[in-house]
Design a protein around this motif. Structure first.
Motif, mmCIF file in Angstrom:
data_model
loop_
_atom_site.group_PDB
_atom_site.id
_atom_site.type_symbol
_atom_site.label_atom_id
_atom_site.label_comp_id
_atom_site.label_asym_id
_atom_site.label_seq_id
_atom_site.Cartn_x
_atom_site.Cartn_y
_atom_site.Cartn_z
ATOM 1 N N VAL A 20 0.933 -1.262 0.120
ATOM 2 C CA VAL A 20 -0.149 -0.141 0.022
ATOM 3 C C VAL A 20 0.921 1.108 0.009
ATOM 4 O O VAL A 20 2.092 1.280 0.674
ATOM 5 C CB VAL A 20 -1.023 -0.070 1.232
ATOM 6 N N GLY A 21 0.437 2.069 -0.698
ATOM 7 C CA GLY A 21 1.426 3.459 -0.752
ATOM 8 C C GLY A 21 2.684 3.219 -1.293
ATOM 9 O O GLY A 21 3.635 3.923 -0.984
ATOM 10 N N GLY A 22 3.129 2.296 -2.147
ATOM 11 C CA GLY A 22 4.167 2.019 -2.519
ATOM 12 C C GLY A 22 5.184 1.509 -1.478
ATOM 13 O O GLY A 22 6.305 1.120 -1.810
ATOM 14 N N LEU A 23 4.643 0.962 -0.414
ATOM 15 C CA LEU A 23 5.504 0.521 0.792
ATOM 16 C C LEU A 23 4.979 -1.197 0.953
ATOM 17 O O LEU A 23 3.817 -1.544 0.562
ATOM 18 C CB LEU A 23 5.151 0.978 2.145
ATOM 19 N N SER A 24 5.780 -1.869 1.374
ATOM 20 C CA SER A 24 5.575 -3.483 1.378
ATOM 21 C C SER A 24 5.525 -3.762 2.976
ATOM 22 O O SER A 24 6.334 -3.274 3.770
ATOM 23 C CB SER A 24 6.750 -4.427 0.727
ATOM 24 N N PHE A 25 4.365 -4.711 3.393
ATOM 25 C CA PHE A 25 4.539 -4.892 4.957
ATOM 26 C C PHE A 25 4.142 -6.588 4.855
ATOM 27 O O PHE A 25 3.453 -7.168 4.238
ATOM 28 C CB PHE A 25 3.161 -4.203 5.438
ATOM 29 N N LEU A 26 5.081 -7.305 5.742
ATOM 30 C CA LEU A 26 5.018 -8.612 5.912
ATOM 31 C C LEU A 26 4.499 -8.925 7.336
ATOM 32 O O LEU A 26 5.079 -8.456 8.314
ATOM 33 C CB LEU A 26 6.287 -9.107 5.733
ATOM 34 N N THR A 27 3.431 -9.748 7.407
ATOM 35 C CA THR A 27 3.136 -10.090 8.704
ATOM 36 C C THR A 27 3.831 -11.540 9.142
ATOM 37 O O THR A 27 4.077 -12.493 8.136
ATOM 38 C CB THR A 27 1.587 -10.481 8.991
ATOM 39 N N ASP A 28 4.103 -11.439 10.420
ATOM 40 C CA ASP A 28 4.468 -12.580 11.157
ATOM 41 C C ASP A 28 5.321 -13.711 10.138
ATOM 42 O O ASP A 28 4.833 -14.888 9.748
ATOM 43 C CB ASP A 28 3.381 -13.466 11.733
ATOM 44 N N PRO A 29 6.437 -13.569 9.873
ATOM 45 C CA PRO A 29 7.273 -14.316 8.697
ATOM 46 C C PRO A 29 7.393 -15.768 9.270
ATOM 47 O O PRO A 29 8.252 -16.007 10.312
ATOM 48 C CB PRO A 29 8.685 -13.535 9.007
ATOM 49 N N THR A 30 7.073 -16.779 8.299
ATOM 50 C CA THR A 30 7.124 -18.002 8.688
ATOM 51 C C THR A 30 7.751 -18.702 7.195
ATOM 52 O O THR A 30 6.728 -18.869 6.447
ATOM 53 C CB THR A 30 6.005 -18.869 9.139
ATOM 54 N N PHE A 31 8.855 -19.083 7.227
ATOM 55 C CA PHE A 31 9.283 -19.501 5.787
ATOM 56 C C PHE A 31 10.048 -20.854 5.638
ATOM 57 O O PHE A 31 10.589 -21.243 4.738
ATOM 58 C CB PHE A 31 10.290 -18.577 5.206
ATOM 59 N N ASP A 32 10.173 -21.582 6.865
ATOM 60 C CA ASP A 32 10.978 -22.853 7.098
ATOM 61 C C ASP A 32 10.033 -23.812 6.211
ATOM 62 O O ASP A 32 8.920 -23.608 5.941
ATOM 63 C CB ASP A 32 10.669 -23.243 8.471
ATOM 64 N N PRO A 33 10.622 -24.941 5.747
ATOM 65 C CA PRO A 33 10.021 -25.807 4.880
ATOM 66 C C PRO A 33 9.068 -26.755 5.920
ATOM 67 O O PRO A 33 8.944 -26.895 6.879
ATOM 68 C CB PRO A 33 11.119 -26.686 4.470
ATOM 69 N N LYS A 34 8.061 -27.353 5.058
ATOM 70 C CA LYS A 34 7.153 -28.415 5.535
ATOM 71 C C LYS A 34 8.104 -29.635 6.346
ATOM 72 O O LYS A 34 9.035 -29.872 5.846
ATOM 73 C CB LYS A 34 6.435 -29.174 4.556
ATOM 74 N N GLY A 35 7.507 -30.143 7.484
ATOM 75 C CA GLY A 35 8.167 -31.139 8.299
ATOM 76 C C GLY A 35 9.334 -30.604 9.317
ATOM 77 O O GLY A 35 9.598 -31.349 9.940
ATOM 78 N N SER A 36 9.045 -29.267 9.315
ATOM 79 C CA SER A 36 10.015 -28.676 10.375
ATOM 80 C C SER A 36 9.461 -28.909 11.937
ATOM 81 O O SER A 36 8.142 -28.904 11.850
ATOM 82 C CB SER A 36 10.289 -27.255 10.191
ATOM 83 N N ALA A 37 10.274 -28.967 12.842
ATOM 84 C CA ALA A 37 9.790 -29.157 13.910
ATOM 85 C C ALA A 37 10.466 -28.244 14.937
ATOM 86 O O ALA A 37 11.519 -28.245 14.744
ATOM 87 C CB ALA A 37 10.138 -30.755 14.568
ATOM 88 N N TYR A 38 9.774 -27.901 16.122
ATOM 89 C CA TYR A 38 10.109 -27.067 17.086
ATOM 90 C C TYR A 38 9.957 -27.257 18.470
ATOM 91 O O TYR A 38 8.872 -27.232 19.003
ATOM 92 C CB TYR A 38 9.456 -25.667 16.865
ATOM 93 N N PRO A 39 10.777 -28.118 19.011
ATOM 94 C CA PRO A 39 10.793 -28.472 20.270
ATOM 95 C C PRO A 39 10.877 -27.580 21.466
ATOM 96 O O PRO A 39 11.770 -26.582 21.001
ATOM 97 C CB PRO A 39 11.924 -29.628 20.671
ATOM 98 N N THR A 40 10.316 -27.419 22.489
ATOM 99 C CA THR A 40 10.179 -26.531 23.569
ATOM 100 C C THR A 40 10.326 -27.653 24.887
ATOM 101 O O THR A 40 10.140 -28.747 24.591
ATOM 102 C CB THR A 40 9.319 -25.639 23.954
ATOM 103 N N ASN A 41 10.459 -26.988 26.104
ATOM 104 C CA ASN A 41 10.463 -27.742 27.279
ATOM 105 C C ASN A 41 9.199 -28.394 27.586
ATOM 106 O O ASN A 41 9.160 -29.281 28.271
ATOM 107 C CB ASN A 41 10.879 -27.034 28.640
ATOM 108 N N ILE A 42 8.106 -27.770 26.916
ATOM 109 C CA ILE A 42 6.927 -28.309 27.063
ATOM 110 C C ILE A 42 6.182 -29.021 25.827
ATOM 111 O O ILE A 42 5.463 -30.121 26.362
ATOM 112 C CB ILE A 42 5.877 -26.951 27.625
ATOM 113 N N TYR A 43 6.478 -28.478 24.677
ATOM 114 C CA TYR A 43 5.684 -29.073 23.698
ATOM 115 C C TYR A 43 6.661 -29.114 22.464
ATOM 116 O O TYR A 43 7.585 -28.241 22.393
ATOM 117 C CB TYR A 43 4.214 -28.286 23.497
#
Length: 251
Positions: A20-43
């Motif tokens: 918009v107005g010549g500017l670009s905005f990106l929401t919440d960037p998620t670009f990792d491939p399918k199959g990626s996993a993200y372990p934490t201490n809980i889940y």
């Protein structure tokens, strides 16, 4: 009105490109491939879909509108690596403190003004979110309202990760919104409890009823294992409510 000229390209999950107005905005960037996993201490979160484009395939991004930085389904590893390539990242105050660099934080109802390429001023307002049930907020998270300065009509509202509650209702009272980009999917991470952490279809219908002049564009309803309501269920719910004509899918 900003809603009349904004262009939206869907990339996947919570990630979309706005122009918009010549500017670009990106929401919440998620670009990792399918199959990626993200372990934490809980889940562990599991990604089920590839993005429509890779981070390196996008042209320069002026601003990232980051609802929050502390969950991988809103900012994965490739998305985090891409933040420094944008001119500025707008997020929560807590997120800006963690990210540093080009990140700035917005409190609820706080605004910033951005000059566009066509010599207008775009106003961005931080909006409240509750990322889960009462007593189980997984935030802090922020949403965003975009409008041209001095124009009180035709705003664009990006909900961020939130359930329907009085904070979202307050946005409908304060702004004339023509486009709501709604984070739906009824996300449930069983390891942290049975409650949904983003809006259900029923809450999306309630959202549409309060933002009565707005087109509803769903984001963040697919591509991750923890989403429990799909595009088909969203469409069915809006059809049953007589609101299917208000629903639009970003391409």
């Amino acid at each position: 009105m900003i809603a009349d000229e904004i262009k939206i390209k869907y990339i996947g999950g919570p990630t979309a490109l706005f122009e918009v107005g010549g500017l670009s905005f990106l929401t919440d960037p998620t670009f990792d491939p399918k199959g990626s996993a993200y372990p934490t201490n809980i889940y562990t979160l599991h990604k089920l879909s590839d993005p429509a484009v890779k981070a390196g395939e996008l042209a320069h991004i002026d601003f990232v509108l980051l609802s929050h930085d502390h969950h991988f389904d809103n900012l994965d590893n490739s998305g985090r690596s891409s933040l420094n390539e944008a001119d500025q990242v707008i997020t929560t105050p807590a997120g800006a403190e963690r990210l540093g660099g080009n990140a700035i934080g917005l409190n609820n109802w706080q605004t910033i003004d951005i000059p566009t390429k066509d010599n207008r001023i775009l106003t961005i307002t931080g909006t409240p979110c509750r990322h889960g049930p009462v007593g189980g907020d997984r935030g802090p998270v922020t949403g965003f309202v975009l409008n041209f300065k001095g124009d009180t009509t035709g705003g664009v509202y990006i909900t961020g990760d939130t359930v329907w509650y009085e904070g979202v209702e307050e946005v409908s009272k304060r702004f004339d919104i023509q486009i709501v980009v709604a984070f739906l999917g009824a996300a449930v991470v069983k390891a942290v409890g049975p409650a949904h952490l983003t809006m259900t279809v029923a809450e999306g219908v309630e959202l549409a009823r309060h933002f009565k002049n707005a087109t509803i564009i769903p984001l963040h309803f697919e591509g991750w294992e923890h989403f429990t309501e799909s595009r088909a269920e969203i469409e069915a719910g809006f059809k049953e409510a007589g609101l299917l004509s208000r629903l639009k899918w970003a391409n």
